[in-house]
Design an enzyme around this catalytic site. Structure first.
Site, PDB file in Angstrom:
ATOM      1  N   GLY A 198       0.826  -1.202   0.000  1.00 18.04           N
ATOM      2  CA  GLY A 198       0.000   0.000   0.000  1.00 18.04           C
ATOM      3  C   GLY A 198       0.859   1.250   0.000  1.00 18.04           C
ATOM      4  N   GLY A 199       0.324   2.326   0.549  1.00 18.18           N
ATOM      5  CA  GLY A 199       1.008   3.612   0.554  1.00 18.18           C
ATOM      6  C   GLY A 199       1.887   3.807   1.773  1.00 18.18           C
ATOM      7  N   ALA A 200       2.780   4.815   1.685  1.00 18.19           N
ATOM      8  CA  ALA A 200       3.740   5.063   2.758  1.00 18.19           C
ATOM      9  C   ALA A 200       3.058   5.501   4.053  1.00 18.19           C
ATOM     10  CB  ALA A 200       4.752   6.114   2.310  1.00 18.19           C
ATOM     11  N   ARG A 201       1.958   6.243   3.961  1.00 18.07           N
ATOM     12  CA  ARG A 201       1.279   6.732   5.167  1.00 18.07           C
ATOM     13  C   ARG A 201       0.792   5.558   6.019  1.00 18.07           C
ATOM     14  NH1 ARG A 201      -3.701   7.431   7.003  1.00 18.07           N
ATOM     15  NH2 ARG A 201      -4.643   6.714   5.050  1.00 18.07           N
ATOM     16  N   VAL A 202       0.078   4.626   5.402  1.00 15.01           N
ATOM     17  CA  VAL A 202      -0.411   3.462   6.150  1.00 15.01           C
ATOM     18  C   VAL A 202       0.752   2.537   6.487  1.00 15.01           C
ATOM     19  CG1 VAL A 202      -2.003   1.493   6.127  1.00 15.01           C
ATOM     20  CG2 VAL A 202      -2.657   3.648   5.039  1.00 15.01           C
ATOM     21  N   GLU A 220       5.679  -3.208   0.990  1.00  9.39           N
ATOM     22  CA  GLU A 220       5.725  -2.957  -0.456  1.00  9.39           C
ATOM     23  C   GLU A 220       4.965  -1.663  -0.710  1.00  9.39           C
ATOM     24  OE1 GLU A 220       7.462  -4.510  -2.587  1.00  9.39           O
ATOM     25  OE2 GLU A 220       8.082  -6.242  -1.392  1.00  9.39           O
ATOM     26  N   CYS A 255       2.155   0.800  -8.630  1.00 12.14           N
ATOM     27  CA  CYS A 255       3.298   1.297  -7.855  1.00 12.14           C
ATOM     28  C   CYS A 255       4.585   1.283  -8.658  1.00 12.14           C
ATOM     29  CB  CYS A 255       3.462   0.469  -6.583  1.00 12.14           C
ATOM     30  SG  CYS A 255       3.605  -1.308  -6.871  1.00 12.14           S
TER      31      CYS A 255
END
Length: 488
Positions: A198-202, A220, A255
C-alpha cells in the site's frame, strides 16, 4: 442508556482468531511438505475454475479490461503458484555450508523454517494478484495466514473471502474483510510477520504497530518511478513501452508504473508526438470512449488527481489530454511538459493517468534530479549508450530497474521485487517469497570426537604457544576470535 454497539470484528475476535491459528501452527500441520503442496494445488485449482468470476470482480472494482485482468492478475498469480509447486521441495531442503577450523570435525546447514502465524494486508490496485502472491509465499514457507484484502476493491475482497473459504484449509488460512476498524483490530495482535502492500502513510502505521511486538515486516510501498529517455533510442518502441508501463497498466494506478519522464529539451517534442500517436493507436482518437483502460478506483482518488491537474502552476502545462468525467471516474491519458519541480504533481506519487515530462540540457542532469527525491520502487532508462546504462545502474537508487522497457522486471521470478527507503523494505516473488516468510536457522553438528584440551582452562602460556605454532596469519586470527580465550 443504549449499549455501545461493537463492530462485527473487533480486537477480542481478532485475538481469538490468532490463538486458533497458532494452535493449528503449533500442531505442526502447516509445516509438512504434503500440506503445503495440497494448499498450493487448491489455489491453482481455484484460479482455473473461477477465472470468469475473478474477471467479473475486477471489472466491478476497476473496470479492468478482460485481457489486462488476465495478464496482470490471473496469470501472475497462476505463475507464482506453479513455480512454488515445482520448486517447493528444493526450497525446503537444508542448505549445506562449510564449517570453520575452530569446530573441526563438524558439519553445518541452514534450515528454512516457517515463521508462524502471519498477516498479509493487501491493496486495491491489483486486488487479486497482490493478495494471493504473498499468501502463496507464506503457504509455501509453511505458515498459517490471515489475509486482509482492501475494502476499496470490495467485489474482489468479497470474492477472495468466499473462494478461500471454499478451496483452502480454514483452520490455517483465513480472510478477514473490513475497513479501518478491522485492520486496526488485526494490527493490535502479535504476529510472527506482517506483509503490507500500500502507501507510505499506512505503511508507517503498520510498522509502528509491528514495532510494539518486535514483529518483522515487509512493506511494499511505491514512490515516483522515473523513466529517462535518451536521444539515441527507437522512439516508436520506446513510446509503446512507456504507454504500456503507464496507461495500459491499470491506467497509471500501479506502484511500478512510470510516474514521470526526463528527457532532453531537443528530444521532447518528438517524444511527445510519438507518445500521442501510440496512445491514439491503442485507445482511439476519442480517449474518453475507450474501453481498453481501467477507471479511477473511486471519487476520492479522482478528485485528488484533478487537484494535481488544476494547481495554478500546472494547469497551463497540459500538452495532450486532460479530459475528465467524474460520473465515469475517467481521466484521459494526459501529458504535461516542464511542470515546476516544486508542484504537487512532482512532489507526490501520481498513481493515475497523468504523465509529466521534464526536460534537461544533458541526460546526465537527470541523475541528480531523481536522487533528490525519495528512492523509488522502480526506475527506467531508455538508451543505446552502454556508458549511460552503466552510470544509471551504478548511480540511481531504486528498488529495481528495467533498461529499455518498463514494469516487466516484476515478471522475472529470479529477481527480487521490493523497495528501498520510502518505497519499502523486504522483497518477494519466486523463491524470495518463500524466504520472506521463512527464518534461516543456523545448525551446527558435532560428534564427541575432536574435543581439544586447548579449549578448556587452565589457559597457560604453553597452550597459547602451541596454537600459534600450529596456526598462522588469517587462520589464527579467525580461531582466536571464535574462541575468544587469549589476550596478548
Amino acid at each position: 442508556m443504549m449499549e455501545e454497539v461493537k463492530p462485527a470484528f473487533d480486537s477480542d475476535k481478532a485475538a481469538v482468531l490468532v490463538n486458533e491459528l497458532r494452535k493449528t501452527f503449533n500442531s505442526g500441520k502447516t509445516k509438512s511438505y504434503e500440506w503445503r503442496i495440497s494448499q498450493l494445488e487448491s489455489i491453482s485449482k481455484m484460479i482455473d475454475e473461477k477465472e470468469k468470476e475473478i474477471v467479473e470482480a475486477l471489472q466491478k472494482d476497476l473496470s479492468k479490461p478482460e485481457l489486462e485482468a488476465f495478464l496482470s492478475e490471473i496469470l501472475m498469480a497462476r505463475s507464482s503458484c506453479k513455480l512454488a509447486l515445482k520448486e517447493l521441495k528444493q526450497w525446503m531442503m537444508p542448505q549445506k555450508v562449510e564449517t570453520s577450523l575452530a569446530t573441526y570435525p563438524s558439519s553445518a546447514e541452514i534450515v528454512a523454517e516457517p515463521l508462524g502465524v502471519v498477516l498479509v494486508i493487501s491493496t486495491w490496485n491489483f486486488p487479486f494478484s497482490l493478495s494471493l502472491d504473498p499468501v502463496i509465499g507464506a503457504i509455501a514457507a509453511g505458515n498459517a495466514v490471515v489475509l486482509k484484502p482492501s475494502e476499496i476493491a470490495s467485489a474482489t475482497s468479497s470474492l477472495l473471502s468466499r473462494l478461500v473459504g471454499e478451496y483452502m484449509d480454514k483452520s490455517a488460512i483465513i480472510v478477514v474483510e473490513g475497513a479501518v476498524a478491522e485492520t486496526s483490530a488485526l494490527l493490535e495482535q502479535k504476529w510472527d510477520k506482517i506483509f503490507f502492500t500500500g502507501g507510505a502513510r499506512v505503511g508507517r502505521i503498520v510498522m509502528a504497530a509491528a514495532a510494539k511486538n518486535l514483529t518483522p515486516v515487509t512493506l511494499e510501498l511505491g514512490g515516483k518511478c522515473p523513466a529517462v529517455v535518451d536521444s539515441n533510442v527507437n522512439l516508436q518502441v520506446t513510446s509503446r513501452r512507456i504507454v504500456a508501463g503507464k496507461w495500459v497498466c491499470n491506467n497509471g494506478q500501479a506502484c511500478i508504473g512510470v510516474d514521470y519522464i526526463i528527457t532532453t529539451k531537443e528530444l521532447a517534442p518528438k517524444l511527445i508526438a510519438t507518445l500521442v500517436s501510440v496512445v491514439e493507436e491503442i485507445f482511439g482518437k476519442d480517449l474518453m470512449e475507450s474501453k481498453e483502460r481501467s477507471r479511477i478506483i473511486n471519487s476520492f482518488h479522482f478528485k485528488r488527481l484533478v487537484n494535481l491537474l488544476e494547481e495554478d502552476k500546472v494547469s497551463n502545462k497540459i500538452v495532450f489530454g486532460g479530459q475528465r468525467e467524474e460520473s465515469q471516474l475517467q481521466i484521459a491519458p494526459t501529458i504535461l511538459l516542464d511542470v515546476p519541480e516544486d508542484s504537487m504533481i512532482m512532489q507526490e506519487e501520481i498513481f493515475g493517468p497523468l504523465l509529466p515530462i521534464i526536460t534537461v540540457e544533458r541526460l546526465e542532469d537527470s541523475f541528480a534530479m531523481i536522487n533528490r527525491k525519495p528512492k523509488p520502487l522502480a526506475a527506467y532508462l531508455f538508451s543505446d549508450d552502454e556508458q549511460i546504462k552503466r552510470k544509471f545502474v551504478q548511480n540511481i537508487y531504486a528498488g529495481g530497474m528495467a533498461i529499455n522497457d518498463t514494469i516487466l522486471q516484476v515478471t522475472v521470478p529470479t529477481l527480487p521485487f521490493g523497495g528501498v527507503g520510502e518505497s519499502g523494505m523486504g522483497s518477494y516473488h519466486g523463491k524470495f517469497s518463500f524466504d520472506a516468510f521463512s527464518h534461516k536457522k543456523a545448525v551446527l553438528y558435532r560428534s564427541f570426537a575432536g574435543d581439544s584440551p586447548t579449549r578448556y582452562p587452565p589457559y597457560t602460556p604453553g597452550k597459547k604457544k602451541q596454537i600459534k605454532a600450529l596456526l598462522s596469519g588469517k587462520l589464527l586470527n579467525i580461531m582466536l576470535a571464535l574462541l575468544g580465550f587469549y589476550k596478548d
